[in-house]
Design an enzyme around this catalytic site. Structure first.
Site, PDB file in Angstrom:
ATOM      1  N   PHE A  22       0.820  -1.213   0.000  1.00 44.14           N
ATOM      2  CA  PHE A  22       0.000   0.000   0.000  1.00 44.14           C
ATOM      3  C   PHE A  22       0.852   1.260   0.000  1.00 44.14           C
ATOM      4  O   PHE A  22       0.835   2.057  -0.954  1.00 44.14           O
ATOM      5  CB  PHE A  22      -0.953  -0.060   1.198  1.00 44.14           C
ATOM      6  CG  PHE A  22      -1.500   1.261   1.669  1.00 44.14           C
ATOM      7  CD1 PHE A  22      -2.017   2.180   0.774  1.00 44.14           C
ATOM      8  CD2 PHE A  22      -1.519   1.573   3.026  1.00 44.14           C
ATOM      9  CE1 PHE A  22      -2.528   3.411   1.215  1.00 44.14           C
ATOM     10  CE2 PHE A  22      -2.035   2.781   3.478  1.00 44.14           C
ATOM     11  CZ  PHE A  22      -2.526   3.705   2.563  1.00 44.14           C
ATOM     12  N   ILE A  23       1.626   1.465   1.042  1.00 46.01           N
ATOM     13  CA  ILE A  23       2.439   2.680   1.137  1.00 46.01           C
ATOM     14  C   ILE A  23       3.562   2.651   0.109  1.00 46.01           C
ATOM     15  O   ILE A  23       3.821   3.633  -0.595  1.00 46.01           O
ATOM     16  CB  ILE A  23       2.994   2.862   2.562  1.00 46.01           C
ATOM     17  CG1 ILE A  23       1.843   3.074   3.556  1.00 46.01           C
ATOM     18  CG2 ILE A  23       3.979   4.032   2.612  1.00 46.01           C
ATOM     19  CD1 ILE A  23       2.277   3.128   5.010  1.00 46.01           C
ATOM     20  N   ASP A  42      10.447  -6.868  -2.876  1.00 53.86           N
ATOM     21  CA  ASP A  42       9.206  -7.315  -2.245  1.00 53.86           C
ATOM     22  C   ASP A  42       9.056  -8.812  -2.472  1.00 53.86           C
ATOM     23  O   ASP A  42       9.326  -9.314  -3.572  1.00 53.86           O
ATOM     24  CB  ASP A  42       8.007  -6.569  -2.854  1.00 53.86           C
ATOM     25  CG  ASP A  42       6.784  -6.566  -1.933  1.00 53.86           C
ATOM     26  OD1 ASP A  42       6.354  -7.654  -1.509  1.00 53.86           O
ATOM     27  OD2 ASP A  42       6.261  -5.468  -1.661  1.00 53.86           O
ATOM     28  N   TYR A 155       3.935  -6.783  17.553  1.00 50.12           N
ATOM     29  CA  TYR A 155       4.145  -5.819  16.462  1.00 50.12           C
ATOM     30  C   TYR A 155       4.776  -4.534  16.995  1.00 50.12           C
ATOM     31  O   TYR A 155       5.754  -4.025  16.429  1.00 50.12           O
ATOM     32  CB  TYR A 155       2.813  -5.509  15.780  1.00 50.12           C
ATOM     33  CG  TYR A 155       2.892  -4.417  14.744  1.00 50.12           C
ATOM     34  CD1 TYR A 155       3.492  -4.647  13.503  1.00 50.12           C
ATOM     35  CD2 TYR A 155       2.372  -3.145  15.000  1.00 50.12           C
ATOM     36  CE1 TYR A 155       3.575  -3.646  12.548  1.00 50.12           C
ATOM     37  CE2 TYR A 155       2.444  -2.138  14.041  1.00 50.12           C
ATOM     38  CZ  TYR A 155       3.042  -2.387  12.821  1.00 50.12           C
ATOM     39  OH  TYR A 155       3.123  -1.387  11.881  1.00 50.12           O
ATOM     40  N   VAL A 185      -2.266   5.184   8.713  1.00 51.64           N
ATOM     41  CA  VAL A 185      -2.234   5.658   7.333  1.00 51.64           C
ATOM     42  C   VAL A 185      -3.417   5.066   6.559  1.00 51.64           C
ATOM     43  O   VAL A 185      -3.790   3.903   6.749  1.00 51.64           O
ATOM     44  CB  VAL A 185      -0.909   5.273   6.658  1.00 51.64           C
ATOM     45  CG1 VAL A 185      -0.809   5.894   5.271  1.00 51.64           C
ATOM     46  CG2 VAL A 185       0.275   5.688   7.525  1.00 51.64           C
ATOM     47  N   ASN A 216     -14.784  -2.521  17.180  1.00 52.84           N
ATOM     48  CA  ASN A 216     -14.241  -3.175  18.372  1.00 52.84           C
ATOM     49  C   ASN A 216     -14.327  -2.249  19.568  1.00 52.84           C
ATOM     50  O   ASN A 216     -13.831  -1.120  19.529  1.00 52.84           O
ATOM     51  CB  ASN A 216     -12.794  -3.597  18.139  1.00 52.84           C
ATOM     52  CG  ASN A 216     -12.650  -4.587  16.986  1.00 52.84           C
ATOM     53  OD1 ASN A 216     -12.163  -4.245  15.923  1.00 52.84           O
ATOM     54  ND2 ASN A 216     -13.115  -5.802  17.195  1.00 52.84           N
TER      55      ASN A 216
END
Length: 324
Positions: A22-23, A42, A155, A185, A216
Site C-alpha cells: 500500500f504505502i 518485495d 508488532y 495511514v 471493536n
C-alpha cells in the site's frame, strides 16, 4: 503534491522495500513521476504485483522479487542506490499476536539485514517506517517522540526494536537513518479484502455492500488518521533533511484525532448510507487513544500535512468506489 519541491531528487536512485504494498507502491508512483530510478524489493507476501506491474518495461523501474530476511537479497537490492525507503514489514497487531515469530523475523531481522546492506553500500539516507504502536500504554496526549510506554503487542515491540537498531547504526557507523512513526495511514491501494484490513477500508467496503461493520469496543477509541499523500511528503522530505534529523524518529500524522464512532458517521454520510454498526469486544493489543504531536517533524523535516480527515476520506472513497 508539488513535485517541484523535490526537484533536487531528480535523477537519483531509490530502493523501496515493500514497494508492492500500500504505502510502498504509492511512493514508487511519485518517485517515477519525479524522474528517479526506482528498485522495488518485495516478496509479495502482503504486497500485490498489480500495484506495480504497470511500471514493468519502464527503464527507470526494476522489480526484485526477494525477501528482507535474506541478506543476499538485501545487498543485491542496495547496489548503486542513493536512498532507501524501508517500508517492508509484516503489519497488523492481531496478526503479530497470532504469529509473533514471523512478525519478528520480517520486522526485526529483515530491518537488521537492510541496515547492514545500506551501511555497506554507503547510501545517502535510510528512511524507515515505524509506528505509533510503540507508544503502548503511555497515557498522555498528544504523543511526543521522547515519551513512550510499554508496548502492547509483538508488532509494537518489533517497531521499537527497529528504531533502536536504526539509531544505533547511525551512531556507530554514521549511517544517516530517519524513522517515521506513522499514525494510521489510509488512502488508495490500501487492501480492503484482507482479514487484517484496516478500519477505514473495512468501513467503506461494508457500507458500499450495505453491510454492518464491526466496531471493536464501544467506538470511543480515537485515532489520528494520516492520508497517504502526507506520508509520501514525509518520506521525500526526510531525504532532503539536514544532519540534525539523523538518528531521530518523527511522528507522522495530521495532528488531530477522531473516535471510531465519529469516523463511521462521516463515512456513512459521504456514502449516503444508513446502516448501523455492530459492536464487538476490544481487540487485544489495541492502544486506546492516538494523537500525535508533530512539532518535531515540522521543525526538522519541514513536514506540513495537507489532508485532514474530511479531505482524505473524500478522496479515499472516490478511489474505492472505482476499485472495489
Amino acid at each position: 503534491m508539488n513535485l517541484q519541491d523535490y526537484h533536487s531528487l531528480e535523477r537519483t536512485s531509490f530502493l523501496v522495500t515493500g514497494g508492492a504494498g500500500f504505502i510502498g507502491s504509492n511512493l514508487v508512483e511519485v518517485l517515477l513521476e519525479l524522474g528517479c530510478s526506482v528498485k522495488v524489493l518485495d516478496n509479495l507476501l502482503t504486497g500485490k504485483e498489480e500495484n506495480i506491474n504497470k511500471y514493468y518495461g519502464d527503464h527507470l523501474f526494476e522489480f526484485i522479487k526477494g525477501d528482507v530476511r535474506s541478506i543476499e537479497d538485501c545487498k543485491r537490492a542496495c547496489e548503486g542506490v542513493d536512498y532507501i525507503l524501508h517500508q517492508a514489514a509484516l503489519g497488523s497487531v492481531p496478526r503479530s499476536i497470532q504469529d509473533p515469530i514471523t512478525t519478528n523475523d520480517i520486522n526485526i531481522s529483515g530491518t537488521l539485514n537492510m541496515l547492514i546492506a545500506a551501511r555497506d553500500s554507503k547510501v545517502k539516507r535510510f528512511v524507515y517506517a515505524s509506528s505509533s504502536s510503540v507508544y503502548g500504554d503511555e497515557p498522555n496526549l498528544p504523543k511526543v517522540e521522547e515519551r513512550i510506554g510499554r508496548p502492547l503487542s509483538p508488532y509494537a515491540i518489533t517497531k521499537k526494536v527497529k528504531e533502536l537498531y536504526a539509531q544505533n547504526f547511525s551512531e556507530l557507523y554514521g549511517l544517516p537513518t530517519i524513522g517515521l512513526r506513522y499514525f494510521n495511514v489510509y488512502g488508495k491501494r490500501q487492501d480492503a479484502n484482507s482479514v487484517y484490513a484496516a478500519v477505514i477500508p473495512t468501513f467503506i467496503k461494508k457500507l458500499l455492500n450495505n453491510e454492518s461493520p464491526i466496531i471493536n469496543g464501544d467506538g470511543l477509541h480515537s485515532r489520528d488518521f494520516t492520508y497517504i499523500e502526507d506520508v509520501i511528503q514525509a518520506n521525500l522530505k526526510s531525504c532532503l533533511a539536514g544532519e540534525k534529523a539523523f538518528g531521530q524518529v518523527f511522528n507522522i500524522a495530521y495532528g488531530e484525532r477522531i473516535t471510531l464512532n465519529n469516523l463511521f458517521e462521516k463515512i456513512q454520510r459521504l456514502l449516503r448510507k444508513n446502516v448501523s454498526p455492530e459492536y464487538g469486544p476490544v481487540r487485544q493489543g489495541d492502544v486506546k487513544h492516538s494523537n500525535a504531536d508533530i512539532k518535531k517533524a515540522k521543525e526538522l523535516l519541514r513536514y506540513e500535512p495537507g489532508y485532514d480527515i474530511n479531505n482524505g476520506l473524500a478522496l479515499c472513497i472516490d478511489w474505492y468506489k472505482e476499485h472495489l
